[in-house]
Design a protein around this motif. Structure first.
Motif, PDB file in Angstrom:
ATOM      1  N   PRO A 177       0.794  -1.494   0.210  1.00 52.43           N
ATOM      2  CA  PRO A 177      -0.044   0.063   0.320  1.00 52.43           C
ATOM      3  C   PRO A 177       1.005   1.098   0.081  1.00 52.43           C
ATOM      4  O   PRO A 177       0.086   2.279  -0.376  1.00 52.43           O
ATOM      5  CB  PRO A 177      -1.051  -0.231   1.301  1.00 52.43           C
ATOM      6  N   ALA A 178       2.448   1.035   0.235  1.00 53.90           N
ATOM      7  CA  ALA A 178       3.161   2.530   0.844  1.00 53.90           C
ATOM      8  C   ALA A 178       3.347   3.252  -0.583  1.00 53.90           C
ATOM      9  O   ALA A 178       3.412   3.934  -1.247  1.00 53.90           O
ATOM     10  CB  ALA A 178       3.791   1.991   1.631  1.00 53.90           C
ATOM     11  N   TYR A 179       3.316   2.153  -1.778  1.00 53.71           N
ATOM     12  CA  TYR A 179       3.880   1.879  -3.215  1.00 53.71           C
ATOM     13  C   TYR A 179       3.006   2.122  -4.016  1.00 53.71           C
ATOM     14  O   TYR A 179       3.020   3.126  -5.168  1.00 53.71           O
ATOM     15  CB  TYR A 179       5.217   1.611  -3.125  1.00 53.71           C
ATOM     16  N   ASN A 180       2.415   1.768  -3.606  1.00 52.89           N
ATOM     17  CA  ASN A 180       0.684   1.320  -5.246  1.00 52.89           C
ATOM     18  C   ASN A 180       0.176   1.465  -4.932  1.00 52.89           C
ATOM     19  O   ASN A 180      -1.301   0.943  -5.515  1.00 52.89           O
ATOM     20  CB  ASN A 180       1.658  -0.048  -5.386  1.00 52.89           C
ATOM     21  N   ALA A 181      -0.707   2.254  -3.774  1.00 52.96           N
ATOM     22  CA  ALA A 181      -1.841   2.137  -3.199  1.00 52.96           C
ATOM     23  C   ALA A 181      -2.928   3.062  -4.434  1.00 52.96           C
ATOM     24  O   ALA A 181      -3.997   2.397  -4.939  1.00 52.96           O
ATOM     25  CB  ALA A 181      -2.250   2.507  -1.903  1.00 52.96           C
ATOM     26  N   TRP A 182      -2.340   4.168  -4.929  1.00 48.67           N
ATOM     27  CA  TRP A 182      -2.681   4.695  -5.893  1.00 48.67           C
ATOM     28  C   TRP A 182      -2.618   4.393  -7.340  1.00 48.67           C
ATOM     29  O   TRP A 182      -4.011   4.777  -8.067  1.00 48.67           O
ATOM     30  CB  TRP A 182      -2.045   6.021  -5.608  1.00 48.67           C
ATOM     31  N   LEU A 183      -1.974   3.427  -7.485  1.00 44.40           N
ATOM     32  CA  LEU A 183      -1.806   2.549  -8.593  1.00 44.40           C
ATOM     33  C   LEU A 183      -3.060   1.653  -9.130  1.00 44.40           C
ATOM     34  O   LEU A 183      -3.843   1.460  -9.900  1.00 44.40           O
ATOM     35  CB  LEU A 183      -0.807   1.768  -8.956  1.00 44.40           C
ATOM     36  N   ILE A 184      -3.452   1.064  -7.465  1.00 47.11           N
ATOM     37  CA  ILE A 184      -4.241  -0.355  -7.561  1.00 47.11           C
ATOM     38  C   ILE A 184      -5.837   0.526  -7.992  1.00 47.11           C
ATOM     39  O   ILE A 184      -6.102   0.442  -8.501  1.00 47.11           O
ATOM     40  CB  ILE A 184      -4.221  -1.364  -6.368  1.00 47.11           C
ATOM     41  N   LYS A 185      -5.962   1.988  -7.089  1.00 47.03           N
ATOM     42  CA  LYS A 185      -6.915   2.662  -6.905  1.00 47.03           C
ATOM     43  C   LYS A 185      -7.580   3.420  -8.401  1.00 47.03           C
ATOM     44  O   LYS A 185      -8.662   2.942  -9.106  1.00 47.03           O
ATOM     45  CB  LYS A 185      -7.118   4.180  -6.506  1.00 47.03           C
ATOM     46  N   LYS A 186      -6.304   3.206  -9.488  1.00 44.08           N
ATOM     47  CA  LYS A 186      -7.137   3.757 -10.720  1.00 44.08           C
ATOM     48  C   LYS A 186      -6.717   2.716 -11.787  1.00 44.08           C
ATOM     49  O   LYS A 186      -8.572   2.263 -12.209  1.00 44.08           O
ATOM     50  CB  LYS A 186      -5.653   4.440 -11.273  1.00 44.08           C
ATOM     51  N   ALA A 187      -7.219   1.284 -10.918  1.00 48.26           N
ATOM     52  CA  ALA A 187      -6.601   0.162 -11.482  1.00 48.26           C
ATOM     53  C   ALA A 187      -8.253  -0.987 -11.693  1.00 48.26           C
ATOM     54  O   ALA A 187      -9.081  -0.611 -12.025  1.00 48.26           O
ATOM     55  CB  ALA A 187      -5.976  -0.872 -11.313  1.00 48.26           C
ATOM     56  N   LYS A 188      -8.805  -0.136  -9.759  1.00 46.32           N
ATOM     57  CA  LYS A 188      -9.851  -0.568  -9.645  1.00 46.32           C
ATOM     58  C   LYS A 188     -10.919  -0.037 -10.927  1.00 46.32           C
ATOM     59  O   LYS A 188     -11.753  -0.750 -11.693  1.00 46.32           O
ATOM     60  CB  LYS A 188     -10.506  -0.473  -8.619  1.00 46.32           C
ATOM     61  N   GLN A 189     -10.207   1.354 -11.014  1.00 41.83           N
ATOM     62  CA  GLN A 189     -11.438   1.749 -12.027  1.00 41.83           C
ATOM     63  C   GLN A 189     -11.405   1.499 -13.629  1.00 41.83           C
ATOM     64  O   GLN A 189     -12.465   1.199 -14.300  1.00 41.83           O
ATOM     65  CB  GLN A 189     -11.149   3.343 -12.573  1.00 41.83           C
ATOM     66  N   VAL A 190     -10.275   1.594 -14.146  1.00 41.02           N
ATOM     67  CA  VAL A 190      -9.840   1.398 -15.064  1.00 41.02           C
ATOM     68  C   VAL A 190     -10.373  -0.533 -15.691  1.00 41.02           C
ATOM     69  O   VAL A 190     -11.012  -1.178 -16.722  1.00 41.02           O
ATOM     70  CB  VAL A 190      -8.771   0.962 -15.720  1.00 41.02           C
ATOM     71  N   ALA A 191     -10.505  -1.114 -14.261  1.00 39.59           N
ATOM     72  CA  ALA A 191     -10.903  -2.869 -14.634  1.00 39.59           C
ATOM     73  C   ALA A 191     -12.577  -2.376 -14.706  1.00 39.59           C
ATOM     74  O   ALA A 191     -13.108  -3.671 -15.487  1.00 39.59           O
ATOM     75  CB  ALA A 191     -10.769  -3.717 -13.102  1.00 39.59           C
ATOM     76  N   GLU A 192     -12.820  -1.769 -13.523  1.00 39.71           N
ATOM     77  CA  GLU A 192     -14.392  -2.114 -13.906  1.00 39.71           C
ATOM     78  C   GLU A 192     -15.192  -1.511 -15.576  1.00 39.71           C
ATOM     79  O   GLU A 192     -16.202  -2.381 -15.414  1.00 39.71           O
ATOM     80  CB  GLU A 192     -15.223  -1.131 -13.256  1.00 39.71           C
ATOM     81  N   ARG A 193     -14.346  -0.374 -16.046  1.00 38.36           N
ATOM     82  CA  ARG A 193     -14.926  -0.273 -17.141  1.00 38.36           C
ATOM     83  C   ARG A 193     -14.376  -0.403 -18.196  1.00 38.36           C
ATOM     84  O   ARG A 193     -15.281  -1.199 -19.439  1.00 38.36           O
ATOM     85  CB  ARG A 193     -14.108   1.650 -18.130  1.00 38.36           C
ATOM     86  N   LEU A 194     -13.709  -1.836 -18.161  1.00 38.93           N
ATOM     87  CA  LEU A 194     -13.015  -2.790 -19.334  1.00 38.93           C
ATOM     88  C   LEU A 194     -13.820  -3.968 -19.152  1.00 38.93           C
ATOM     89  O   LEU A 194     -13.744  -4.899 -20.114  1.00 38.93           O
ATOM     90  CB  LEU A 194     -11.756  -3.095 -18.960  1.00 38.93           C
ATOM     91  N   GLY A 195     -15.004  -4.443 -17.632  1.00 42.50           N
ATOM     92  CA  GLY A 195     -15.791  -5.912 -17.507  1.00 42.50           C
ATOM     93  C   GLY A 195     -14.688  -6.944 -17.215  1.00 42.50           C
ATOM     94  O   GLY A 195     -14.780  -7.727 -16.874  1.00 42.50           O
ATOM     95  N   LEU A 196     -13.423  -5.921 -16.397  1.00 40.66           N
ATOM     96  CA  LEU A 196     -12.626  -7.181 -15.664  1.00 40.66           C
ATOM     97  C   LEU A 196     -12.186  -6.786 -14.233  1.00 40.66           C
ATOM     98  O   LEU A 196     -13.467  -6.035 -14.061  1.00 40.66           O
ATOM     99  CB  LEU A 196     -11.365  -6.778 -16.715  1.00 40.66           C
ATOM    100  N   VAL A 197     -12.703  -8.456 -13.927  1.00 39.83           N
ATOM    101  CA  VAL A 197     -13.045  -7.905 -11.782  1.00 39.83           C
ATOM    102  C   VAL A 197     -11.045  -7.953 -11.272  1.00 39.83           C
ATOM    103  O   VAL A 197     -11.062  -8.950 -11.867  1.00 39.83           O
ATOM    104  CB  VAL A 197     -13.318  -9.536 -11.243  1.00 39.83           C
ATOM    105  N   LEU A 198     -11.062  -7.179 -10.788  1.00 39.25           N
ATOM    106  CA  LEU A 198      -9.220  -6.910 -10.338  1.00 39.25           C
ATOM    107  C   LEU A 198      -9.811  -7.500  -8.649  1.00 39.25           C
ATOM    108  O   LEU A 198     -10.630  -5.951  -7.875  1.00 39.25           O
ATOM    109  CB  LEU A 198      -9.307  -5.741 -10.210  1.00 39.25           C
ATOM    110  N   LYS A 199      -9.097  -8.279  -8.128  1.00 41.77           N
ATOM    111  CA  LYS A 199      -8.681  -8.615  -6.976  1.00 41.77           C
ATOM    112  C   LYS A 199      -7.908  -8.327  -6.593  1.00 41.77           C
ATOM    113  O   LYS A 199      -7.179  -9.015  -6.519  1.00 41.77           O
ATOM    114  CB  LYS A 199      -8.787  -9.922  -6.902  1.00 41.77           C
ATOM    115  N   SER A 200      -7.477  -6.945  -5.494  1.00 40.70           N
ATOM    116  CA  SER A 200      -6.344  -6.126  -4.942  1.00 40.70           C
ATOM    117  C   SER A 200      -5.988  -7.177  -3.888  1.00 40.70           C
ATOM    118  O   SER A 200      -7.290  -7.128  -2.913  1.00 40.70           O
ATOM    119  CB  SER A 200      -6.140  -5.677  -4.995  1.00 40.70           C
ATOM    120  N   HIS A 201      -4.659  -7.999  -3.490  1.00 42.37           N
ATOM    121  CA  HIS A 201      -4.361  -8.105  -1.830  1.00 42.37           C
ATOM    122  C   HIS A 201      -3.184  -7.616  -1.597  1.00 42.37           C
ATOM    123  O   HIS A 201      -2.025  -7.377  -1.811  1.00 42.37           O
ATOM    124  CB  HIS A 201      -3.773  -9.193  -2.471  1.00 42.37           C
ATOM    125  N   PRO A 202      -3.397  -6.280  -0.784  1.00 43.09           N
ATOM    126  CA  PRO A 202      -2.038  -6.035  -0.262  1.00 43.09           C
ATOM    127  C   PRO A 202      -0.773  -6.817   0.641  1.00 43.09           C
ATOM    128  O   PRO A 202      -1.560  -7.348   1.918  1.00 43.09           O
ATOM    129  CB  PRO A 202      -3.227  -4.463   0.880  1.00 43.09           C
TER     130      PRO A 202
END
Length: 337
Positions: A177-202
């Motif tokens: 989370p210290a390095y990539n939390a903002w990357l994962i936040k953006k990735a969740k938005q993109v995944a939803e728009r593209l019809g993917l399910v993003l399962k993120s594990h900190p």
């Protein structure tokens, strides 16, 4: 007056007379305007003087220095910029850097690598600072004015994944989370728009990361799930994590993709990674935007200029033929012929 105060949008027009192009226009007036335009053109170089950009980059041995030298080459190729470079030793003296900045009359600084960012924090310059060549986050890197993180834009990653493997439905990722939390936040938005399910594990420790991967392995579905390896030396540890995920991805037909071409060489399916010269040019554009007053708040971007590496052996393992691979532009193939 600052050198960059002269970077204006003023233009001069040259009028050509004697050919009936301007009926009813007084020819003497036309000559006067033409002379004025000519004289204006003569002084243009002074008004359009290049911005002086200082580059602080880590002094490292080959082949690691190539990344920074390629970025600098791209920066030097950007118009309206004059580049001065300063290689930072592991133990640098802030006084020496400050004296160099003042002596060279810098308009802005580009800092590369984590060492460059630390130098900017210690220097606290009054001129704009643009950073890259490392992972950046808006929260941790407040000392810089703008920057381009080495993290690849998730949209480019997911679009490439779907072009190559359209049957993939879920993407798993383990991240710090210290390095990539903002990357994962953006990735969740993109995944939803593209019809993917993003399962993120900190995960905050290597032990935690190992357990998160083991949990993922319990629920993966061959050919329909993917595992994303972000840039992170802890959650994608080369000695512990990488060998484990490479074995599982091959045995269980798990689509493994990364932002590190070295992972593709070792057995990941594909990687999108920065085009370093193009990154340098984009840093030049960002620096000029700052100097021209077009950016009024801190701005950290993801890498958008990328190259694609694909492991052909893994592609064949998934049953992908040349037609599928032609859907994307591939820059590097592994294994190399």
């Amino acid at each position: 007056m600052s050198r960059l105060s002269s970077l204006s949008s003023t233009s001069n027009r040259v009028f050509i007379g004697g050919c009936g192009l301007f009926p009813g226009f007084d020819e003497n007036a036309l000559r006067t305007l033409a002379l004025g335009a000519f004289l204006g053109w003569m002084v243009m170089p002074a008004r359009m003087e290049a911005a002086v950009i200082g580059v602080l980059y880590p002094q490292v041995r080959p082949p690691y220095e190539k990344v920074f030298l390629d970025i600098i080459r791209g920066l030097k190729g950007y118009p309206s910029i004059a580049v001065k470079t300063y290689a930072l030793p592991r133990r640098f003296d802030v006084k020496d850097i400050k004296a160099w900045v003042e002596r060279e009359d810098m308009d802005a600084l580009v800092v590369l690598g984590r060492r460059g960012v630390k130098a900017a924090e210690a220097l606290a310059p009054s001129i704009p600072v643009v950073a890259s060549g490392t992972l950046l986050t808006p929260e941790q890197d407040s000392a810089i004015t703008a920057g381009i993180s080495l993290a690849v834009d998730p949209e480019k990653l997911f679009l490439t994944l779907l072009a190559l493997m359209p049957q993939v439905e879920r993407v798993f990722v383990v991240y710090h989370p210290a390095y990539n939390a903002w990357l994962i936040k953006k990735a969740k938005q993109v995944a939803e728009r593209l019809g993917l399910v993003l399962k993120s594990h900190p995960a905050h420790t290597l032990k935690e990361a190992v357990q998160r991967y083991r949990d993922i392995f319990e629920e993966i579905r061959p050919g329909r799930d993917a595992l994303w390896l972000p840039l992170d030396s802890m959650t994608v540890n080369d000695q512990v994590i990488l060998p484990m995920v490479l074995d599982v991805s091959w045995d269980r037909y798990l689509v493994l993709f990364s932002s590190n071409p070295a992972h593709v060489q070792k057995g990941a399916f594909f990687a999108l990674y920065p085009d370093n010269e193009a990154l340098g040019r984009r840093l030049g554009a960002l620096a000029l935007e700052l100097l021209r007053g077009k950016l009024h708040h801190q701005r950290i971007l993801f890498v958008e200029d990328v190259k694609l590496a694909v492991n052909v052996r893994v592609a064949e393992h998934f049953g992908l033929g040349p037609e599928r691979l032609r859907r994307v532009r591939i820059d590097v193939f592994f294994p190399r012929p």
